[in-house]
Write a protein that holds these residues in place. Structure first.
Motif, mmCIF file in Angstrom:
data_model
loop_
_atom_site.group_PDB
_atom_site.id
_atom_site.type_symbol
_atom_site.label_atom_id
_atom_site.label_comp_id
_atom_site.label_asym_id
_atom_site.label_seq_id
_atom_site.Cartn_x
_atom_site.Cartn_y
_atom_site.Cartn_z
ATOM 1 N N ASP A 32 0.808 -1.227 0.000
ATOM 2 C CA ASP A 32 0.000 0.000 0.000
ATOM 3 C C ASP A 32 0.840 1.276 0.000
ATOM 4 O O ASP A 32 0.486 2.259 -0.656
ATOM 5 C CB ASP A 32 -0.917 0.020 1.229
ATOM 6 N N LEU A 33 1.951 1.259 0.757
ATOM 7 C CA LEU A 33 2.705 2.489 0.990
ATOM 8 C C LEU A 33 4.084 2.520 0.343
ATOM 9 O O LEU A 33 4.618 3.598 0.078
ATOM 10 C CB LEU A 33 2.889 2.694 2.510
ATOM 11 N N TRP A 35 8.285 1.178 0.522
ATOM 12 C CA TRP A 35 9.315 1.195 1.567
ATOM 13 C C TRP A 35 9.427 2.553 2.250
ATOM 14 O O TRP A 35 9.459 2.658 3.480
ATOM 15 C CB TRP A 35 10.665 0.810 0.962
ATOM 16 N N SER A 36 9.513 3.627 1.465
ATOM 17 C CA SER A 36 9.822 4.940 2.019
ATOM 18 C C SER A 36 8.749 5.461 2.971
ATOM 19 O O SER A 36 9.056 6.150 3.949
ATOM 20 C CB SER A 36 10.046 5.960 0.894
ATOM 21 N N LYS A 37 7.491 5.123 2.726
ATOM 22 C CA LYS A 37 6.405 5.638 3.559
ATOM 23 C C LYS A 37 5.976 4.688 4.665
ATOM 24 O O LYS A 37 5.199 5.077 5.540
ATOM 25 C CB LYS A 37 5.192 5.969 2.673
ATOM 26 N N LEU A 38 6.480 3.487 4.638
ATOM 27 C CA LEU A 38 6.114 2.523 5.675
ATOM 28 C C LEU A 38 6.729 2.932 7.006
ATOM 29 O O LEU A 38 7.903 3.281 7.088
ATOM 30 C CB LEU A 38 6.617 1.132 5.285
ATOM 31 N N THR A 39 5.914 2.917 8.060
ATOM 32 C CA THR A 39 6.395 3.234 9.407
ATOM 33 C C THR A 39 5.969 2.140 10.367
ATOM 34 O O THR A 39 4.995 1.415 10.115
ATOM 35 C CB THR A 39 5.836 4.568 9.906
ATOM 36 N N ASP A 42 2.382 2.656 11.511
ATOM 37 C CA ASP A 42 1.345 2.176 10.602
ATOM 38 C C ASP A 42 1.210 0.656 10.705
ATOM 39 O O ASP A 42 0.099 0.127 10.719
ATOM 40 C CB ASP A 42 1.685 2.566 9.166
ATOM 41 N N LYS A 61 12.769 -0.682 11.142
ATOM 42 C CA LYS A 61 12.032 -1.043 9.938
ATOM 43 C C LYS A 61 12.790 -2.041 9.073
ATOM 44 O O LYS A 61 12.193 -2.970 8.522
ATOM 45 C CB LYS A 61 11.719 0.222 9.134
ATOM 46 N N SER A 106 7.289 -6.057 -3.893
ATOM 47 C CA SER A 106 7.589 -4.811 -3.192
ATOM 48 C C SER A 106 8.660 -5.016 -2.137
ATOM 49 O O SER A 106 9.612 -4.235 -2.033
ATOM 50 C CB SER A 106 6.322 -4.258 -2.525
#
Length: 209
Positions: A32-33, A35-39, A42, A61, A106
């Motif tokens: 959905d997000l 790598w860069s936006k995954l936190t 979340d 991460k 991904s």
């Protein structure tokens, strides 16, 4: 800083259900997000656990994503189809099928890209994915030797190098075909690849003298 595996943490007993939920949520977030936006926040929300639960298990991460991706490949099994060639074709088909999953695409591409800049992450990928899946090569070689299809290798060093080479050839070819060139890994390709792997490029065509 060296990566710490989840198993190295101390404290309250681990919950297998929580681990499974966290790893599944991580793969969902990757799709959905990216790598860069995954936190971790979340992931914790998606998994229905506290953020501190993640930090008790994973240092960050990078480690979490590698373990989430590694779990996908743990589903690989070496089928017993009666011959070395058929066994190879069976496991290659499984591997290629896993790589078509959005979360595998991904996740694997992301960790490989990040690992080029992070030696600790590269070591974790090697331990969690590469070394763990070499079990398939070991099983396949032992089975083929028992059938008389492959000669024994009494030298442990030479045997280990053979395992590394076989794994690199299979994994490298399938990953490139699936994720880089984007070509199908169908039965025709798998059959041709297995033939080259076992017989080499210099094999004479059928009927030649």
């Amino acid at each position: 800083m060296h990566s710490r595996s989840p198993a190295s943490r101390t404290g309250r007993p681990r919950s297998a259900a929580a681990d499974a939920a966290i790893l599944a949520a991580t793969r969902e977030a990757l799709v959905d997000l990216g790598w860069s936006k995954l936190t971790l926040g979340d992931v914790a929300t998606r998994a229905g656990v506290a953020k501190t639960t993640l930090y008790r298990r994973w240092a960050g991460k990078n480690e979490l994503v590698v373990d989430a991706v590694a779990e996908l490949f743990d589903a690989l099994e070496l089928p017993d189809r009666g011959s070395l060639a058929a066994d190879i074709e069976g496991v290659v088909l499984q591997f290629a099928t896993i790589l078509t999953l959005p979360e595998a695409k991904s996740g694997l591409m992301a960790v490989v890209a990040e690992a080029t800049r992070d030696e600790a992450l590269r070591e974790r990928v090697r331990a969690s994915v590469v070394d763990r899946q070499k079990r398939l090569v070991l099983q396949g070689r032992a089975r083929a030797q028992a059938r008389g299809e492959l000669p024994p290798e009494p030298d442990p060093g030479a045997a280990a190098r053979t395992v590394d080479l076989i794994f690199d050839m299979v994994a490298g070819a399938v990953v490139h075909r699936t994720l880089v060139s984007g070509e199908p890994v169908d039965e025709e390709w798998i059959h041709g690849f297995t033939k080259v792997l076992l017989n080499g490029l210099a094999q004479k065509p059928a009927g030649s003298v």
